[in-house]
Every structure is written in structure tokens, then in C-alpha cells.
Design a protein around this motif. Structure first.
Motif, PDB file in Angstrom:
ATOM      1  N   GLU A   5    -147.583   4.293  34.602  1.00  0.00           N
ATOM      2  CA  GLU A   5    -147.023   5.510  34.021  1.00  0.00           C
ATOM      3  C   GLU A   5    -145.628   5.783  34.577  1.00  0.00           C
ATOM      4  N   PHE A   8    -143.206   3.480  33.005  1.00  0.00           N
ATOM      5  CA  PHE A   8    -142.909   3.863  31.626  1.00  0.00           C
ATOM      6  C   PHE A   8    -141.881   4.996  31.589  1.00  0.00           C
ATOM      7  N   SER A  11    -138.520   3.831  32.459  1.00  0.00           N
ATOM      8  CA  SER A  11    -137.894   3.110  31.343  1.00  0.00           C
ATOM      9  C   SER A  11    -137.379   4.089  30.293  1.00  0.00           C
ATOM     10  N   LEU A  12    -138.142   5.127  30.033  1.00  0.00           N
ATOM     11  CA  LEU A  12    -137.672   6.150  29.084  1.00  0.00           C
ATOM     12  C   LEU A  12    -136.373   6.775  29.570  1.00  0.00           C
ATOM     13  N   LEU A  15    -133.509   4.783  28.746  1.00  0.00           N
ATOM     14  CA  LEU A  15    -133.158   4.860  27.327  1.00  0.00           C
ATOM     15  C   LEU A  15    -132.378   6.131  27.003  1.00  0.00           C
ATOM     16  N   LYS A  42    -140.129  20.039  25.064  1.00  0.00           N
ATOM     17  CA  LYS A  42    -141.260  19.485  24.319  1.00  0.00           C
ATOM     18  C   LYS A  42    -142.412  19.342  25.282  1.00  0.00           C
TER      19      LYS A  42
ATOM     20  N   LEU B  84    -139.153  12.801  22.311  1.00  0.00           N
ATOM     21  CA  LEU B  84    -140.392  12.026  22.148  1.00  0.00           C
ATOM     22  C   LEU B  84    -141.569  12.719  22.821  1.00  0.00           C
ATOM     23  N   TYR B  86    -145.332  11.571  23.904  1.00  0.00           N
ATOM     24  CA  TYR B  86    -145.978  10.264  24.029  1.00  0.00           C
ATOM     25  C   TYR B  86    -147.250  10.382  24.845  1.00  0.00           C
ATOM     26  N   LEU B  88    -149.665   8.424  26.905  1.00  0.00           N
ATOM     27  CA  LEU B  88    -149.633   7.134  27.589  1.00  0.00           C
ATOM     28  C   LEU B  88    -150.919   6.348  27.363  1.00  0.00           C
ATOM     29  N   ASP B  92    -147.595   0.092  26.767  1.00  0.00           N
ATOM     30  CA  ASP B  92    -146.489   1.025  26.632  1.00  0.00           C
ATOM     31  C   ASP B  92    -145.144   0.304  26.554  1.00  0.00           C
ATOM     32  N   PHE B  95    -144.193  -0.464  23.003  1.00  0.00           N
ATOM     33  CA  PHE B  95    -143.666   0.723  22.339  1.00  0.00           C
ATOM     34  C   PHE B  95    -142.212   0.945  22.723  1.00  0.00           C
ATOM     35  N   LEU B  96    -141.941   0.808  24.025  1.00  0.00           N
ATOM     36  CA  LEU B  96    -140.569   1.012  24.501  1.00  0.00           C
ATOM     37  C   LEU B  96    -139.586   0.059  23.841  1.00  0.00           C
ATOM     38  N   LEU B  99    -138.879   1.376  20.409  1.00  0.00           N
ATOM     39  CA  LEU B  99    -138.109   2.620  20.510  1.00  0.00           C
ATOM     40  C   LEU B  99    -136.648   2.311  20.794  1.00  0.00           C
ATOM     41  N   LYS B 100    -136.444   1.412  21.748  1.00  0.00           N
ATOM     42  CA  LYS B 100    -135.075   1.042  22.126  1.00  0.00           C
ATOM     43  C   LYS B 100    -134.346   0.402  20.940  1.00  0.00           C
TER      44      LYS B 100
END
Lengths: 291, 291
Positions: A5, A8, A11-12, A15, A42, B84, B86, B88, B92, B95-96, B99-100
Motif C-alpha cells: 500500500e 502504491f 507511486s501515485l 504521478l 476526496k 482518484l 482507489y 487498494l 495495483d 492499474f498505475l 493511469l500513467k
């Protein structure tokens, strides 16, 4: 939080390259547009994770609105509207009742949304849009050595309310079931603070996050923290979440526009991001609720 | 859609009291702020409902971005960013990747978001924020008797792609797995149209919705509709969704800035909202995909 997690979310963050994007390192995204500064939050709530089975869907709907507006409050932003994402199930009318009550109580319009069916667990998400009343918009990252650490509101009330709802406690359930975001206080404070966030996951965990973001050490005096719980539960109250108090830092000679308790002092970054009663709390594990 | 679902959505619409709110009767909310007109969309995708098991999470992520940007395209809005939500799970990183790829391809920043864990089914939601390039922002409700009905793009390609992905078809899967929102075309068209929407749930169902919103009858000539499918599948192509073409109406003497096919004519409201080859289609059941 598992290592997967954390990876992840890291990584987000990579981005989120937009210069104005702070949404993944903070509780809200800040966006300059048309001469205004918008704040976007959100938050999602998942059945079986974010509320106990004893909680009515009416109160869940209220809380979904309240937690998002609390993120706006911590940014000194006035709500402009909310967008709802809703997975249809049964008891939808109970949800609507709470949604309506919260929108009316906080005077915020429902702008739109999306409904989907077919989910096994109820999952609700809300996006709140706010207009910053002061720039720069407060973030978690601005605490400076020498600043005082303040709490506007108290902690522990949601814990007591939760225990009354799910067990045998007799405390007022409202702080857990129907929290009130400190919108007016957040707006009043925002020109005066160096850093601000809402206490959603537990005071100590959220203070630890503020210290990390600000690259300082926060030293908190546990006895100075206002709690809405018996004194015997003070330790728990510092670690329980869902209170939506405002944690902020400001120079100690600031004339604050609203009541707040001085609960500690910001120091240069030391061995650990957080001390409680001069004891180092380096590991965030056990400091609060992580989700 | 069950009667309970319809009642829920109707109740949500009643809650959406903000004068600028069109999000629950349209695909997006329109918000005037700071001299700009913002367009906000929110679309969710639920595992087992919105994508087949054969679809990779990389493509699901792409599609989540694309469907929201397609709602912006239909409003003539340029994307400003996305938020976003998300839940989890595993995979994942796949998905990334998607998304990227989508964020880079459409040149739109990730502004922030929320991650939650504990959901049994993957549920992703996205909020897209756009800036209108023309006001008034096109809605579904502006079609006028005498206007031409146009389609920018084609329908049926997603159906063929879906069948190739899930069965034995050999068509290009891309129109289903990685649709492209018609952002530039939507912006170019927006000053010229009387009504516009994207075709997400099937051309006939979406045309029926436009007719209802505009209080007119739309008369479509099936043979004039450009399809990306064999002629033998024309009927299916008119009912399948996921193509993200732009359906719009405009006076027939308008010099359109981009290629579009004239597929019918708007009439005064008649006995039914929609006719296909002069045959009345009064009941939306069976016209497309409702979710």
C-alpha cells in the motif's frame, strides 16, 4: 498499512506531477484557476472498514459530508459544493436522509455525481470543492521551530461516542456519528497559522505526519491536550481518530481569532519526528488509525 | 434499472438544488467561479459490473480516465486535472501503469485523491475537473425542432473490441479497451451546437435521453449512422455503448469545424421521444446499456 500500500501511494505521488498538486501528500489538492484558489478533497467510505454495523446509513452519509468538509476547514476554504459517488444498495433512503441533513446543516449544494450498482459492499465517495479564503493555503508542511502547537477543538469524544454506539458506554454518540467540521474556525485561523490539518486519524499520528511533512520535531505535552473523555482514557484519546479537531502551528505571540489550546512546541528536527512528554515516539505504528 | 434505483436518483436530483448544478440530470456539473466556468465529472467503475474479467487493470485505469474526459469533451471543456478514489487490492501496479499512460496521453495531471483498503470488489472513481472553452456550456437539453442530429465519431467499434477480448472475434480491441475521448473536437464543436453529449451507453439510449431532456422528438436514420462494425451488426452497434462518440444537434446550415455525420432531424415533441427509420421507439428498455 502494508508495504504494498505504501509503495502504491508513493507511486501515485510520483504521478502527481502538477506543481499545484498537493492532494497526495496532503488532505486536499490546491488549484489556482480564474483568479481563485480552489481546494479539492476526496474521501471514500467503505462498508466494514469505515463504519461499524451499528451505525445507521443516515449517519454514514452525514459523516461522509463532514469528513470532506473538515479537510476544507483545515485549508481555510469555504465549501462551494460536493459531488457524490454512490454504489446503490438497499436502505438508500436512509442514506439520502443523512445526506440531505448534512448538506442543509453545512449549507453546501450537491453539484452532481455518479451512481453505480452491483457492488457487494457499500462504497461511497465524495469530492468536495472549496474556495480558499486566504492564500497561501495552509498545508501540513509549514511548521517552523519555535512555533507553538495548538489544537482547536478536543479529542476523545468520537472514541466515547463509538463505545456508546457499539458497546455499553453511555456517552453522547454524536461526536462519532455526526461530527461537525470546524469550517468557520478553519477560515478564521488560516491567515495566522504556519501549518494546519484536521485530526482525522488520531492526534499523535496526525502530528507525526505534520512533523514529517514540515521536517521538524513536534513536542507535545499530553496533559495540555483538551480531551472529551474521562482522564483515565487520556492516552487512548490521543490515539483515537474521527474527532475532526484542527491541529495547527503558529508563532506563540500570535493573537488567535478563535479559542485553541497550546499543546506543545515545534523544535528543529531531532532524532524522531514526535515527542510526547519528552519521550521520543519515532515509530508511527500504534499512534493512530491508518487507512 | 430498478424502480428503487430510479427513485434514488430522482431524490438525489431534488437535493441538487444549486442553480448551476446539472450534474445529476446531465453528465457533468457546471460551476461558475472566479470568472471561469468549471466543469466537473465523476464516474466510478466497479469490478464485475463495468469491465469483463479479461480486461487488464492497466486498460481499466486508462478507461476510467478516458470516460471522465469524454464527459468533459461533450461540454467543450479542457481538462485541468483529475482526482482518484482507489480501493487498494492486488495488481495495483498494473492499474498505475494504465493511469500513467492515460494521464500522459491526454496531458492531464493527477491532482490528488484518496486510497482505501478493505473492499471486496475493486471500485475506482475519478473526478475530472475541466475549464469550459465556450459558454453557455452545451447540455443535453438544447436540441430544437429543425436542428440536424449529428454524430462525431462512430459506434460499434467498442462492441467489436469487446467481442474480440472476451470471445473469438478478431477485431481491434482498442476501441473497447483504450477509448479516446474526443477532447479537441468537443471544444471545437461547443460554440456551434444546440445540445451535445457523449455516447457512453448506446446511441439510441443516449439519443432518447437527449430527446427527453430537450422535450423534443429525435428522428434518426439508422443507415446514416457511421458504424465501425460489419453491416450485419448495424442494429447492435446502435445499441452498444462505450464508444465515446459525440452526439450533438445544430442548425443544418452550420459550418461545422470538424467532421460529423448528419444522422437525423429534431422534431417537435411527438408521441415518443425517439424514432428510428420513422418507427417509434417509446420505451428506452433495450435501447442501450443502463448503469
Amino acid at each position: 498499512m502494508s508495504s504494498g500500500e505504501i509503495a502504491f501511494i508513493d507511486s501515485l505521488r510520483e504521478l502527481a506531477v502538477h506543481p499545484a498538486a498537493r492532494g497526495l501528500t496532503d488532505d486536499a489538492a490546491v488549484l489556482e484557476i480564474g483568479g481563485e484558489t480552489l481546494v479539492l478533497t476526496k474521501d471514500a467510505m467503505v462498508e466494514g472498514v469505515h463504519w461499524p454495523p451499528q451505525q445507521s446509513l443516515t449517519d454514514v452519509a452525514w459523516k461522509l459530508v463532514a469528513v470532506n468538509l473538515s479537510d476544507l476547514a483545515a485549508k481555510g476554504a469555504e465549501p462551494v459544493g460536493v459531488m457524490l459517488g454512490y454504489a446503490l444498495g438497499s436502505d438508500d433512503s436512509a442514506f439520502l436522509d443523512g445526506l440531505k441533513a448534512a448538506l442543509e446543516s453545512f449549507d453546501v449544494p450537491l453539484l452532481g455525481g455518479d451512481t453505480v450498482s452491483g457492488s457487494d459492499r457499500r462504497t461511497f465517495s465524495l469530492t468536495a470543492i472549496g474556495r480558499a479564503t486566504h492564500t497561501p493555503v495552509p498545508s501540513r508542511a509549514g511548521a517552523r521551530p519555535g512555533d507553538g502547537i495548538y489544537l482547536c477543538g478536543s479529542v476523545g469524544g468520537a472514541m466515547m461516542g463509538f463505545e456508546a454506539l457499539t458497546g455499553t458506554g453511555r456517552a453522547d454518540r454524536t461526536p462519532f456519528t455526526r461530527p461537525t467540521p470546524l469550517l468557520a474556525k478553519g477560515c478564521a485561523l488560516s491567515p495566522h497559522v504556519t501549518a494546519m490539518m484536521d485530526v482525522s486519524d488520531g492526534l499523535l499520528l496526525d502530528a507525526w505526519r505534520m512533523a514529517q511533512a514540515s521536517k521538524v520535531t513536534l513536542s507535545i505535552d499530553s496533559t495540555a491536550v483538551p480531551i472529551a473523555a474521562p482522564e483515565s482514557r487520556r492516552d487512548d484519546a490521543l490515539r483515537w481518530g474521527d474527532d475532526y479537531a484542527l491541529l495547527f502551528t503558529a508563532p506563540t505571540d500570535t493573537a488567535l481569532p478563535t479559542d485553541a489550546s497550546l499543546i506543545g512546541i515545534v523544535h528543529e528536527a531531532g532524532a524522531t519526528p514526535l515527542t510526547l512528554d519528552e519521550e521520543a515516539l519515532g515509530d508511527p505504528e500504534g499512534l493512530g488509525y491508518r487507512h
